[in-house]
Design an enzyme around this catalytic site. Sequence first.
Site, PDB file in Angstrom:
ATOM      1  CD1 TRP B 377      52.809  49.825  31.327  1.00  0.00           C
ATOM      2  CD2 TRP B 377      53.326  48.267  29.818  1.00  0.00           C
ATOM      3  NE1 TRP B 377      51.633  49.278  30.891  1.00  0.00           N
ATOM      4  CE2 TRP B 377      51.913  48.320  29.958  1.00  0.00           C
ATOM      5  CE3 TRP B 377      53.876  47.344  28.939  1.00  0.00           C
ATOM      6  CZ2 TRP B 377      51.051  47.489  29.238  1.00  0.00           C
ATOM      7  CZ3 TRP B 377      53.014  46.519  28.220  1.00  0.00           C
ATOM      8  CH2 TRP B 377      51.625  46.598  28.371  1.00  0.00           C
ATOM      9  CG  ASP B 378      51.675  54.103  30.313  1.00  0.00           C
ATOM     10  OD1 ASP B 378      51.822  53.057  30.970  1.00  0.00           O
ATOM     11  OD2 ASP B 378      50.643  54.802  30.363  1.00  0.00           O
ATOM     12  CD  GLU B 516      47.421  46.853  34.802  1.00  0.00           C
ATOM     13  OE1 GLU B 516      46.416  47.493  34.446  1.00  0.00           O
ATOM     14  OE2 GLU B 516      48.575  47.305  34.707  1.00  0.00           O
ATOM     15  CE  LYS B 628      43.151  48.145  33.157  1.00  0.00           C
ATOM     16  NZ  LYS B 628      43.939  48.474  34.362  1.00  0.00           N
ATOM     17  CD  GLN B 629      46.472  46.970  29.486  1.00  0.00           C
ATOM     18  OE1 GLN B 629      46.036  47.453  30.523  1.00  0.00           O
ATOM     19  NE2 GLN B 629      47.521  47.465  28.877  1.00  0.00           N
TER      20      GLN B 629
END
Lengths: 277, 812
Positions: B377-378, B516, B628-629
């Site tokens: 998806w980056d 994740e 995580k993000q």
Amino acid sequence: MKVPTILVPLDGSSRATVALPVARAFAELEGATLHIVHIGEATVPPSAVLEKLGLTPEQLRGCVLDQATGPPAARIVRLAGERGNVLIVLSTHTATDKPRGALGRVAEEVLCKAPCPVVLVQPERGVEPWLLRKILLPHDGTPTTAAAVSPAADLAIQAGAELLVLHVAEPGARRPTEPGTLVTPRYVDQPQHEWSSWAREFLERLAALGPCPAAVRLRLLLGTGEPGVEIVRAAEEHDCDLIVLGWHGQLAAEHASTLKTVIREAGFPLFALRVEP
Amino acid sequence: MNQAHARTQGHGITRSNLNDASMLAVAPTPDHAWILVEEGFDLAREHEIESLFTVANGYVGTRGSLFEGSPLSAPGTFIAGVFDVPPQSDLPELARAPNWLGLCAIVDGRALRLEAGEVLEHRRVLDLRQGILWREWRQRDPAGRVTRIRGMRLASLADRHVLLESVAFTPENYSGRIVLESRIDGAAAEYLLSPALSPVLDHTVPSVATPGTAPALPRTTVLSFRTPGSGVEIAFAIASAITRVGDASIVRAAEEAEDGTRHRWIVDMQIGQTYRFDRVVSVFTSRETERPADAAAAQLGRLFAGGGMDRIVAAHVSAWAERWRTADVEIDGDTAAQRALRFAIYHLIGAANPEDATVSVGARALTGDSYKGHVFWDTEIFMLPFYAFTHPPSARALLAYRYHTLPAARAKARALGYRGALYPWESAGTGAEVTPRFGSFPDGTVVEILTGAEEHHISADVAYAVWQYWQATGDDAFMLAAGAEIILETARFWASRGTLEADGRYHIRRVIGPDEYHESVDDNAYTNLMAQWNLERGAELAHLLETRWPERGRDIALAMSLTADESSEWQRLAEVMYTGFDPESGLYEQFAGYFELEDIDLAAYEPRTAPIDVLLGRERIQRSKVIKQADVLMAICLLWDRFPGAVREANFRYYEPRTSHGSSLSPAIHALVAARLGDGALAARYFSQAAEIDLANNMGSAAGGVHAAALGGLWQTAVFGFAGVRMREGGLVIAPQLPPGWHALRSMLQWRGQTLSVAVNGDPIRIEVQLEGEGSVPLALVEGPEAQIIPGRRYVNERTPDGWGRWQELAT
């Protein structure tokens, strides 16, 4: 590594003689001459020295007996300096009581001042024969400490030993500022890709910086926690016979905490190698 | 030279001899804000430097490796879309093409290498403005001979199949014999593609060079290689020559290897005289043409008939200048940020190929082999906005890749029992799911990887990117030809993915969100909010097709068996989507049960060098609120105008301290959101953190390639965060918020076929805009007046303590 001379200082105590089987093994691996060093108050006939050390002439076979007088640590260091390319193997302490820092006065001074690597042997391991089958090489990811790779790799080749590289991620530790440092990745976008890439990079850097001959297969382990404790734990878990540890040559209070922990806690020989930034 | 002094930075090339007559008709950019310099040589960092100093053009990328090699060299040339499946694996990975860089210079019997003798000078300069890697090196060999070497390398942006390298040798204090051996080999591929790419010699064109005479055509060789697993043919046509600078005479090659992979020149060099080795490579693969060797040879012939080396370089430099004209973001007041941003833009330009609609950008672009060249998806969420606003054809090509892989996405959905299209978490050539099923960790554990099975938000991410592209460009043709199917098929997927439950809400269970660390969760806020958005756009688009493009709408509906009832159902499901929103606190719960998890104070673990899941262990992390993000914040970032200001603020202040930034995607998004919220200091800190991912010299994480998504995030932070530009229904909105130390920011945006120049001043806050093109553009200020920007005129507005003033037109 190719060291032509192994020095093993003995003072006649049973704790000092634990260094002997390890020193013999190193001498065999290196094809080196083993020098048994005794520092006394005066020079005496060899037979008297052997008697004091509890050795028979047969046990001296293939070895050289060196005598010197003066302060023991300073004389050992001086002898090493005179001999040039040497390895010193000695017991961590010879007193009955274990010193607080786990190193006796002589061993501490030798470790700090010797111009060569020093192998420290814990009295607890006794005088059983010593075989080198597995080496643990802790590495903090800095290029400076990569200087320990080549000696470790040479030993691994000579002994046919396995070489395990351990990197420890320490909570609360700052990232070393030395350019070219590689510690655990700060970002693991996708673990299925990142860890294999990181491990490959870690080992390839070590192999190039060491350098490490291609014949030596490096295996990487990752630990988490206080480095000294993790090193000892990993060495025990993987049945290692020797820890090869690079250090910066400072044993003052706030320095070398990892080395001190390993000396204090490890039950197997430690190959301490001074590395310069 | 003390290796410890080697460093990467930007500064003026004050002592450079690169700009002299021995090189081609181009000089390095002197401006320190446009160059990245690696001074000295630090063996430990060589893999990183190779990644950072890659030259690439979207079709092919070559790492910045030393031509002579080093004990830690990993040369790599990667061609977009050329994947191979190694024998020990069942997953495709970006193939490492044969290394075309090999060049060994032997002076009086000694090979010139950095480790042989004394390095008197060594620097590599990445010229971001011109897309050229420069090298300057002076070496004293063990016999005392000093040789000066200057080099340049490029991957042509003007003609993407062309690679070029030029290396000049000058014996400074001796005359003597130099043997130059150039070679192309697949050796670098061995560990990746075992057995290595097998050379299949197609044909060798005899050299027409004559000894010691006037310029002639360089020696030309054509070689073909085939990837062992996938059977893709890679053809290199190579023209190489050595000329004596000054009289331009060509030195004849003395030997040539039987298979054409090696050439050897023997030159009796005279003191002070410069000899230049030039090599041009034309690359084609069987992906583009049935006869790649012929195509490569023919192209090389055309290049040399049309002006040769100088013309190739000039066209390349001109192409970069044109891209920078619309892509540059200028910053006054922060040189490090300026360079980091240009470094990001440089690699983003080099990552995408507007001429190939069947490839996308992998996680490390064409700069390294980490992540196997897989597409995540980056691309759509982190990189695509850069392309949409600076070079729409590149954005269109990247989205077309998702259209071409739509059948595979449909197949994945079908295989899992869903309808519509479920894009793979990791994608390669065909669009099939290529996420590894297991991952090995250095502590010896093997863990099942669930992202391929559960990280489904990527379908909405792709749809989001299509819609954003359409909004930014107004490219109806693409929407009708490709984009619509993507949006409709992904909406259909979401309608089948969840369940309408007893509470009357639509729930999406067992997924992984952007965070994740937490797997197999129910009702992940990001996933549900994006699915809701996807369902709404699907319904809206279905209606638009019916009303605005009925003929095409009928075709699509027929092909998809799409009925009005189905699209109405999408709207209904979107309305009852469970989002985890708590009106009392204004918080979105990241997933069902998240608020019940253990709270861990992440600050207590700082500083740290490792990801928090390594320090605390996976199980503890899964039981905790540590994320995580950006997850909820990612949704807020993308769907900004759907949330009231208080909700954005509340969620940022709640989730930001709980985010460990274990992903390189995280810092830039936090910088962007913090900037939009007006927290300039925090935004600046996150911006720096994002910039350091590749550029800090003690990270090491760039060894396997640059972090392309983080670079895209950096651009977004500058333009969408600090300049405060965003799309809204009906046009653009701007809300500038420059961070401390930034005096001004200037950028250009492509907006529906027009070019909008935006200049923002920090203190006082002032905006100046200008439009090139036809037709006016509405531009709104947050908490300020809207203006219709008319082409050819300049408009300015200034913010005072009382707020924004009126737009004023300036004389142009």
